[in-house]
Each structure stands twice: as C-alpha cells, then as structure tokens.
Design a protein around this motif. Structure first.
Motif, PDB file in Angstrom:
ATOM      1  N   LYS A 114       0.835  -1.195   0.000  1.00 43.99           N
ATOM      2  CA  LYS A 114       0.000   0.000   0.000  1.00 43.99           C
ATOM      3  C   LYS A 114       0.876   1.254   0.000  1.00 43.99           C
ATOM      4  CE  LYS A 114      -3.588   0.043   2.739  1.00 43.99           C
ATOM      5  NZ  LYS A 114      -4.429   0.217   3.945  1.00 43.99           N
ATOM      6  N   ARG A 115       0.564   2.189  -0.915  1.00 44.40           N
ATOM      7  CA  ARG A 115       1.294   3.440  -1.009  1.00 44.40           C
ATOM      8  C   ARG A 115       0.371   4.570  -1.499  1.00 44.40           C
ATOM      9  NH1 ARG A 115       4.517   1.183   1.510  1.00 44.40           N
ATOM     10  NH2 ARG A 115       6.777   1.038   1.255  1.00 44.40           N
ATOM     11  N   GLN A 116       0.670   5.780  -1.065  1.00 44.13           N
ATOM     12  CA  GLN A 116       0.009   6.973  -1.579  1.00 44.13           C
ATOM     13  C   GLN A 116       0.947   7.639  -2.575  1.00 44.13           C
ATOM     14  OE1 GLN A 116      -1.117   9.388   1.797  1.00 44.13           O
ATOM     15  NE2 GLN A 116      -3.104   8.384   1.952  1.00 44.13           N
ATOM     16  N   VAL A 130      -2.659   3.459  -3.750  1.00 48.47           N
ATOM     17  CA  VAL A 130      -2.506   2.206  -4.494  1.00 48.47           C
ATOM     18  C   VAL A 130      -2.527   1.027  -3.530  1.00 48.47           C
ATOM     19  CG1 VAL A 130      -0.992   0.853  -5.973  1.00 48.47           C
ATOM     20  CG2 VAL A 130      -1.222   3.315  -6.345  1.00 48.47           C
ATOM     21  N   PHE A 131      -3.369   0.031  -3.856  1.00 42.21           N
ATOM     22  CA  PHE A 131      -3.423  -1.225  -3.118  1.00 42.21           C
ATOM     23  C   PHE A 131      -2.866  -2.312  -4.039  1.00 42.21           C
ATOM     24  CE2 PHE A 131      -5.949   1.261  -0.495  1.00 42.21           C
ATOM     25  CZ  PHE A 131      -6.388   0.581   0.637  1.00 42.21           C
ATOM     26  N   GLY A 132      -1.675  -2.811  -3.727  1.00 42.25           N
ATOM     27  CA  GLY A 132      -1.148  -3.942  -4.467  1.00 42.25           C
ATOM     28  C   GLY A 132      -1.732  -5.226  -3.929  1.00 42.25           C
ATOM     29  N   VAL A 218      -7.009   2.804  -5.954  1.00 45.38           N
ATOM     30  CA  VAL A 218      -6.490   2.153  -7.154  1.00 45.38           C
ATOM     31  C   VAL A 218      -5.962   0.783  -6.756  1.00 45.38           C
ATOM     32  CG1 VAL A 218      -4.688   2.173  -8.926  1.00 45.38           C
ATOM     33  CG2 VAL A 218      -5.883   4.281  -8.354  1.00 45.38           C
ATOM     34  N   TYR A 219      -6.365  -0.250  -7.482  1.00 44.70           N
ATOM     35  CA  TYR A 219      -5.857  -1.602  -7.251  1.00 44.70           C
ATOM     36  C   TYR A 219      -4.855  -1.958  -8.357  1.00 44.70           C
ATOM     37  CZ  TYR A 219      -9.463  -2.354  -3.743  1.00 44.70           C
ATOM     38  OH  TYR A 219     -10.255  -2.261  -2.615  1.00 44.70           O
ATOM     39  N   MET A 220      -3.682  -2.463  -7.924  1.00 45.65           N
ATOM     40  CA  MET A 220      -2.608  -2.843  -8.834  1.00 45.65           C
ATOM     41  C   MET A 220      -2.227  -4.295  -8.551  1.00 45.65           C
ATOM     42  SD  MET A 220       1.211  -1.107  -9.139  1.00 45.65           S
ATOM     43  CE  MET A 220       0.539   0.484  -9.630  1.00 45.65           C
ATOM     44  N   GLU A 224       3.356  -6.575  -9.487  1.00 43.57           N
ATOM     45  CA  GLU A 224       3.716  -5.305 -10.119  1.00 43.57           C
ATOM     46  C   GLU A 224       3.937  -4.225  -9.069  1.00 43.57           C
ATOM     47  OE1 GLU A 224       4.718  -2.404 -12.713  1.00 43.57           O
ATOM     48  OE2 GLU A 224       4.532  -4.561 -13.113  1.00 43.57           O
ATOM     49  N   ALA A 225       3.058  -4.213  -8.021  1.00 41.18           N
ATOM     50  CA  ALA A 225       3.223  -3.232  -6.946  1.00 41.18           C
ATOM     51  C   ALA A 225       4.531  -3.473  -6.195  1.00 41.18           C
ATOM     52  CB  ALA A 225       2.033  -3.311  -5.993  1.00 41.18           C
TER      53      ALA A 225
END
Length: 444
Positions: A114-116, A130-132, A218-220, A224-225
C-alpha cells in the motif's frame, strides 16, 4: 357499584364524536381539532423521516466500510533497517497469512502493498492510494466484485489496474486509456532519489458507493506493486476479513486481557512484532458521533411531537370551557366523573391516533421513495436557481441520500406520539370530570 356503565361504553363514544364534530359557531372546536390533527401528523412524519435517514446513513456507512476495507489490518511494529530507515515490511507474508487464516472466524487474508502516490491522466493530476493485491484476493472484495456500477473486465486485472469512479472522472480516463503513476521513492543515485514513473492501462472502473473511496482507490497487481515500490519479496500489511465484523471490537476491549478474542488470536498467529488495526478503530469515532447525533435528533424530534400534542391540550381546554353547560347537565343526569373523564379523553386520544396514523403513512412513503422525491426537488431547484442540485457527493461523501425504513423506528415514533397524546390529554379531561355541576349551571 350496580348501575355504573362499563368503561368506554358506547354512549361515551357517541358524546365524544359529537363534540369532535362541533361547528365553528359552537366555539371553533372543530378548527382546533384540525390544527391538532395536522400538527401531530407532521410531527410524526418528520420523526419517521429523520429516523429512516439516520438508519440509512449508518447502514450505508457500515456496509461500504465493510465491503471495501479490511475488517482487521495486521502489520509489523517499526524497526530500523541497516540503512537507518524505519521499516515495517513483512518478509514471510505467505506463511504469516496462512497462520492467520487458521484462526476460527477468519474467512480471508490478503497480503497488500500500500502506497500513496500521484496519478496522472493527460494534463490532470490527483493523489491516489494504491493497493497492491493479487487477482484472486481482489475478486473477494465485495464492493469491487459487485459494485454499484462498473466498466471494463476484472478478469484482465493482471494486465493493468482497477480504479475508482471518482479517479476516472477527475483524470478524464476510461477503460482502455493509460494512467501514469508517479512514486517519489524511486531509484537511489549519487544525485539523490529519482521519482519512479510508469503508465498502466485502465482495465476496470468501479463505484463502491462512497465518494471518498472511489476518489482515491487504485488496485494494482501484487507482483507489479512489489516491483514498482521496491518491495520485492515483501508485503506492507495483511488485510483480514472475518465472518462476524462486530466481533473484532475496538481498542477499548482491552484485547491483551482476553487471549481468546479473535483479534488476540490473529496477533498471536502473526508473530511477536504483529500489531492490529480494526475497522472500528478507524471508523469508531465516526460511529460514536453518529450515535450521539442520533440520540440528539431523537430528543429534538420528540420535543417537536410534544409541541404538536400540546395543541390537543389547547383544543380540549376550549372544548371543556364551551361544553361546561353540557357537563353540568350530564352530571345532574347521573353521569359519573369517570364517564366525563373518558369522554374528553376519547376526544383528545382520537385526534392523536388519527394524526399518528396519517404521520406514519406519510413518513413510510417518504422513506421508501426518498430518492424519487429528491429527484423532483432537485429538478425544481435547477429550474428556478440553476444550481447543480441539493445533494453534492463531493461534500457529503455519498452519492445519494440513504434511507432505511426499520420497524423499530416506526414503532418508536408511534409509541412516542401516542404516549405523549394520551398523557397530555389526561389533564384537561380530569379538569372536566372535576367540574362542579352546580357551578357549571349557575349562570345558564
């Protein structure tokens, strides 16, 4: 005593009905009756409308929170790595997830990165979260797999990213377009850290029903994340879903004192550095604020109902004053104090019952068709003022006004209205019963 009529005998209802139909020339009692009836109707209608919207807000908030967020988040306590940077990464996330999955009541465990970061589309930019997550785990998120609205194909998730409806609108992107993701924590060089950028195809757009989630989520794909955020071989946290979300409690439950608690078992399964954060920890303050607001709104609306029932008292006082001669005659003919009290009690109670009935009907109709009603109001507001509407999701964080009609709320409104009506009616009815027939007929 022999010869006494039974309570609420037929003749008492006949007298009360005659008084309720009194003409304007007989003191305007019928006008006061109508005012009292309308007042009680509107008060009960307002009470049910407020209670239904209140219940709708709470149910919608909890449903979206539980449908789009983790019930429990497990993460590691901070420690300094070899470079002196605070590190919370989870190295053995697969093994840790498997151990947590064995706890009774746990239905899903998903490792996350998880990152902003910054999201860009054309010349537009916005902050995103972003939620990997793996494709298999993403398909178990209720508000993503079964959203209010969606565009695209979630089966192509490993080929791109899934974004919220609000992000798509803010950046002006659609399914098939590419979105740029920029992270400030990129490659480290002698000149410093260079931001990392990459573009991804938007393969799926979802609307969870809560604007503040759709605006940033956002889901990734998980792998990839990991690569993009320099987290190869690591996860940031574990997202846990449980069978009964209410069982997780909050920090006030003193989990350390109860090792059998489900969250305590998760922490034990996670390992010595494991910490927890539940959905009640993140939303508990808002839920408590809703509870306080609910109680205050109920008290305020109860006062409104009380004011409406006071009109019944005014009408009954006027009725008793205008019917003093009739009371004297009835008492002289042998009518007891109890019968006189019941006659005037029926007059007030009848108004309250009819007003409450009409109020319940109007309140239920409003709660059921609230969206259609506000569509009409918005259209009228647009015609006369040109405004975009009365309900702005960017301010209220919800797309529509939620409403949930519950039997308990309807029964509470009915009990409050009828209870106040019957209570306040006793006073003027008792005064009529205690009236001295000699004094009532002295000047007649």
């Amino acid at each position: 005593m022999a010869g006494q009529p039974a309570p609420f005998a037929r003749f008492e209802w006949m007298i009360a009905w005659r008084y309720l139909r009194a003409k304007r020339a007989e003191g305007g009692v019928s006008v006061m009756t109508w005012i009292s009836l309308i007042g009680v109707t509107l008060a009960v209608f307002a009470l049910i409308a407020v209670l239904s919207v209140r219940s709708g807000f709470r149910a919608d908030f909890v449903d979206v929170i539980l449908g789009a967020n983790a019930h429990v988040t497990l993460y590691q306590s901070a420690e300094f790595n070899e470079t002196g940077i605070v590190d919370r990464r989870i190295e053995d996330f697969d093994a840790m997830a498997e151990r947590v999955r064995q706890v009774d009541g746990v239905v899903r465990v998903a490792p996350l990165v998880k990152r902003q970061v910054l999201g860009s589309g054309g010349e537009r930019n916005t902050l995103i979260e972003v939620f990997g997550i793996s494709h298999e785990n993403l398909k178990t998120v209720p508000r993503v797999i079964s959203p209010e609205e969606s565009i695209g194909d979630l089966e192509r998730f490993n080929e791109g990213i899934a974004i919220g409806w609000g992000i798509a609108r803010e950046l002006g992107v659609n399914v098939g377009d590419r979105m740029m993701v920029t992270s400030p924590n990129g490659a480290t060089t002698p000149m410093g850290t260079i931001p990392r950028r990459n573009s991804y195809e938007v393969v799926y757009i979802f609307k969870t029903g809560r604007f503040d989630i759709d605006r940033v989520r956002v889901y990734m794909p998980f792998t990839e994340a990991q690569a993009f955020f320099n987290r190869e071989g690591f996860a940031d946290e574990l997202e846990v879903m449980v069978e009964d979300p209410d069982s997780v409690g909050d920090r006030n439950d003193q989990l350390d004192r109860d090792p059998t608690h489900i969250v305590s078992q998760m922490i034990a399964a996670g390992g010595p550095r494991t910490l927890s954060w539940t959905w009640r920890d993140s939303s508990g303050a808002y839920l408590r604020a809703l509870t306080v607001e609910d109680n205050m709104m109920f008290i305020i609306m109860a006062i409104l109902v009380l004011i409406a029932t006071m009109n019944i008292v005014s009408g009954l006082i006027m009725l008793v004053k205008n019917k003093g001669r009739d009371i004297g005659i009835l008492r002289t003919m042998g009518l007891g104090e109890g019968s006189v009290l019941r006659v005037f009690f029926i007059c007030g109670a009848f108004t309250g019952v009819i007003g409450t009935t009409f109020g319940v009907i109007l309140g239920c109709i409003f709660a059921i068709y609230i969206e259609q009603i506000f569509l009409v109001v918005d259209y009228i507001n647009f015609l006369f003022s040109g405004n975009r509407g009365l309900w702005d999701p960017e301010i209220r964080r919800l797309y529509t006004i939620p409403s949930k009609l519950e039997l308990g709320d309807v029964l509470s409104a009915m009990a409050l209205s009828l209870g106040l009506t019957f209570t306040v009616t006793i006073i003027p009815a008792w005064r009529a019963a205690r009236m001295n027939p000699v004094e009532a007929l002295r000047y007649e």
